[in-house]
Design an enzyme around this catalytic site. Structure first.
Site, mmCIF file in Angstrom:
data_model
loop_
_atom_site.group_PDB
_atom_site.id
_atom_site.type_symbol
_atom_site.label_atom_id
_atom_site.label_comp_id
_atom_site.label_asym_id
_atom_site.label_seq_id
_atom_site.Cartn_x
_atom_site.Cartn_y
_atom_site.Cartn_z
ATOM 1 N N ARG A 162 0.846 -1.185 0.000
ATOM 2 C CA ARG A 162 0.000 0.000 0.000
ATOM 3 C C ARG A 162 0.889 1.245 0.000
ATOM 4 O O ARG A 162 2.014 1.210 0.490
ATOM 5 C CB ARG A 162 -0.909 0.019 1.226
ATOM 6 C CG ARG A 162 -1.862 -1.170 1.332
ATOM 7 C CD ARG A 162 -2.674 -1.085 2.606
ATOM 8 N NE ARG A 162 -3.599 -2.205 2.737
ATOM 9 C CZ ARG A 162 -3.321 -3.349 3.370
ATOM 10 N NH1 ARG A 162 -2.135 -3.497 3.938
ATOM 11 N NH2 ARG A 162 -4.203 -4.313 3.444
ATOM 12 N N LYS A 187 -2.073 -2.625 7.812
ATOM 13 C CA LYS A 187 -3.287 -2.262 8.538
ATOM 14 C C LYS A 187 -3.353 -3.019 9.859
ATOM 15 O O LYS A 187 -2.954 -4.183 9.943
ATOM 16 C CB LYS A 187 -4.520 -2.592 7.700
ATOM 17 C CG LYS A 187 -4.789 -1.600 6.589
ATOM 18 C CD LYS A 187 -6.127 -1.881 5.926
ATOM 19 C CE LYS A 187 -6.457 -0.807 4.897
ATOM 20 N NZ LYS A 187 -7.765 -1.058 4.253
ATOM 21 N N HIS A 259 -2.621 2.513 -5.800
ATOM 22 C CA HIS A 259 -3.375 1.301 -5.487
ATOM 23 C C HIS A 259 -3.557 0.424 -6.721
ATOM 24 O O HIS A 259 -3.692 -0.800 -6.609
ATOM 25 C CB HIS A 259 -4.734 1.656 -4.890
ATOM 26 C CG HIS A 259 -5.202 0.667 -3.867
ATOM 27 N ND1 HIS A 259 -4.605 0.520 -2.627
ATOM 28 C CD2 HIS A 259 -6.190 -0.262 -3.910
ATOM 29 C CE1 HIS A 259 -5.216 -0.427 -1.954
ATOM 30 N NE2 HIS A 259 -6.176 -0.930 -2.709
ATOM 31 N N ARG A 262 -0.757 -1.819 -6.823
ATOM 32 C CA ARG A 262 -0.985 -2.923 -5.887
ATOM 33 C C ARG A 262 -1.855 -4.003 -6.546
ATOM 34 O O ARG A 262 -1.557 -5.196 -6.448
ATOM 35 C CB ARG A 262 -1.655 -2.369 -4.633
ATOM 36 C CG ARG A 262 -2.071 -3.402 -3.592
ATOM 37 C CD ARG A 262 -2.551 -2.672 -2.350
ATOM 38 N NE ARG A 262 -3.262 -3.528 -1.421
ATOM 39 C CZ ARG A 262 -2.682 -4.320 -0.520
ATOM 40 N NH1 ARG A 262 -1.361 -4.382 -0.452
ATOM 41 N NH2 ARG A 262 -3.401 -5.051 0.316
ATOM 42 N N HIS A 285 -4.209 -9.001 3.337
ATOM 43 C CA HIS A 285 -5.662 -8.945 3.428
ATOM 44 C C HIS A 285 -6.136 -9.685 4.673
ATOM 45 O O HIS A 285 -5.661 -10.782 4.962
ATOM 46 C CB HIS A 285 -6.312 -9.586 2.197
ATOM 47 C CG HIS A 285 -6.191 -8.753 0.965
ATOM 48 N ND1 HIS A 285 -6.380 -9.262 -0.309
ATOM 49 C CD2 HIS A 285 -5.904 -7.436 0.789
ATOM 50 C CE1 HIS A 285 -6.223 -8.303 -1.198
ATOM 51 N NE2 HIS A 285 -5.921 -7.190 -0.563
ATOM 52 N N TYR A 294 -9.964 -10.277 -7.309
ATOM 53 C CA TYR A 294 -9.023 -10.373 -8.429
ATOM 54 C C TYR A 294 -9.420 -11.487 -9.390
ATOM 55 O O TYR A 294 -9.168 -11.403 -10.588
ATOM 56 C CB TYR A 294 -7.601 -10.596 -7.902
ATOM 57 C CG TYR A 294 -7.096 -9.445 -7.077
ATOM 58 C CD1 TYR A 294 -6.886 -8.193 -7.641
ATOM 59 C CD2 TYR A 294 -6.850 -9.582 -5.716
ATOM 60 C CE1 TYR A 294 -6.444 -7.117 -6.877
ATOM 61 C CE2 TYR A 294 -6.401 -8.525 -4.943
ATOM 62 C CZ TYR A 294 -6.202 -7.308 -5.532
ATOM 63 O OH TYR A 294 -5.772 -6.245 -4.773
#
Length: 333
Positions: A162, A187, A259, A262, A285, A294
């Protein structure tokens, strides 16, 4: 246990104790939640005629929150996604309030029951390998800025980090040699390590030999030795994408952001046959559902799956032949 109906104190405790100390959420999340409540209190001041410090938890009931969300869409022209994002912040606070103020549980549950709005999901954008190479080729590696930008964009496209993770990298975040990888904090303050290709290793090895700007510890500092901002990364990417569009026609129809780089890294892994569970770990994730998007975006995988299916063949038309009368008689017995 001391309880309070002072909304100001409750929100201060939520931000400091729950979000910043105990949960350790990212600065971007805190900023998003902060902006949500700034907008909410401005709306309350207009609607109720009271300053934020005069509000109580009872003032923020479900009809009031619903009116605030409606105001965001109609008067501020906020998208459905933005509206849902603001509601997520409000829900987070009210879940905290449910533990702190159990006497108001019925009131809190009505707010938590406010549904998110459904919205159309946009087609996931990603770049192909030639498009990424076209952007990288536009960097001027004869200058310090060009070498920095080339290394940063190459790392972003290969690792899928990110933009917040990239700008937070320090020079000591890169581990070269056997098992080369880059270590970042993602995150939820979760640490993870992402392997580096040989090309990325070579680029980083050359970059780390560059003299630091004013003793900078950031891996990709700005000209003054400080950390780059997310807007700064977007600006430098825009510059090179604009140049690449002059000779790479397919880029002209794409909106490119950090992004998107990414997403591009994830799609390359998927195309190489890497399992979705591994890609989820690679990208950091929390939920597998995020990674499965995806699969929906990868047209080539869908086409290859279609090619494996046996096509429907038209049955050959046969002339009707009545069965033998004697056999019909015997079959009927």
């Amino acid at each position: 246990m001391r309880r309070t109906n002072d909304l100001a104190v409750l929100i201060e405790r939520w931000f400091t104790d729950r979000l910043m100390k105990h949960r350790g959420v990212s600065s971007n999340t805190i900023a998003s939640y902060r902006d949500t409540f700034r907008l909410l209190f401005a709306f309350a001041q207009t609607r109720l005629g009271r300053s934020p410090s005069q509000l109580t938890l009872r003032d923020l009931d479900a009809p009031f929150i619903g009116a605030f969300l409606e105001d965001l869409e109609t008067k501020r022209s906020a998208s459905v996604r933005t509206r849902n994002l603001r509601l997520t912040a409000i829900r987070s606070f009210f879940r905290y309030a449910a533990f702190e103020e159990p006497a108001h549980s019925a009131h809190i549950q009505r707010v938590l029951a406010i549904p998110s709005k459904r919205c159309d999901k946009r087609q996931l954008q990603f770049l192909t390998r030639p498009e990424i190479e076209a952007i990288l080729d536009c960097t001027d590696r004869s200058t310090w800025l060009g070498r920095r930008d080339h290394t940063l964009l190459l790392l972003a496209a290969q690792t899928g980090l990110r933009v917040s993770e990239i700008i937070d990298l320090g020079r000591d975040s890169v581990m070269l040699g056997q098992g080369a990888h880059v270590q970042c904090v993602g995150k939820g303050r979760k640490e993870r390590s992402t392997p580096l290709t040989k090309v990325a290793q070579q680029a980083l090895r050359r970059w780390l030999k560059e003299p630091g700007k004013r003793g900078a510890t950031a891996l990709f500092p700005n000209m003054h030795g400080g950390s780059l901002s997310a807007d700064g990364v977007q600006a430098l990417l825009n510059k090179y994408v604009a140049k690449a569009r002059e000779h790479c026609v397919s880029l002209r129809s794409k909106r490119v952001s950090p992004h998107v780089l990414r997403h591009s890294a994830a799609m390359e892994l998927l195309q190489a046959g890497v399992d979705c569970s591994v890609i989820a770990l690679w990208l950091g994730h929390e939920a597998m559902e995020t990674t499965l998007t995806y699969l929906h975006a990868h047209l080539e995988l869908k086409e290859s799956a279609l090619a494996k299916l046996k096509p429907y063949e038209r049955a050959k038309a046969e002339r009707f032949r009545p069965s033998d009368r004697l056999l019909e008689f015997l079959n009927a017995l």
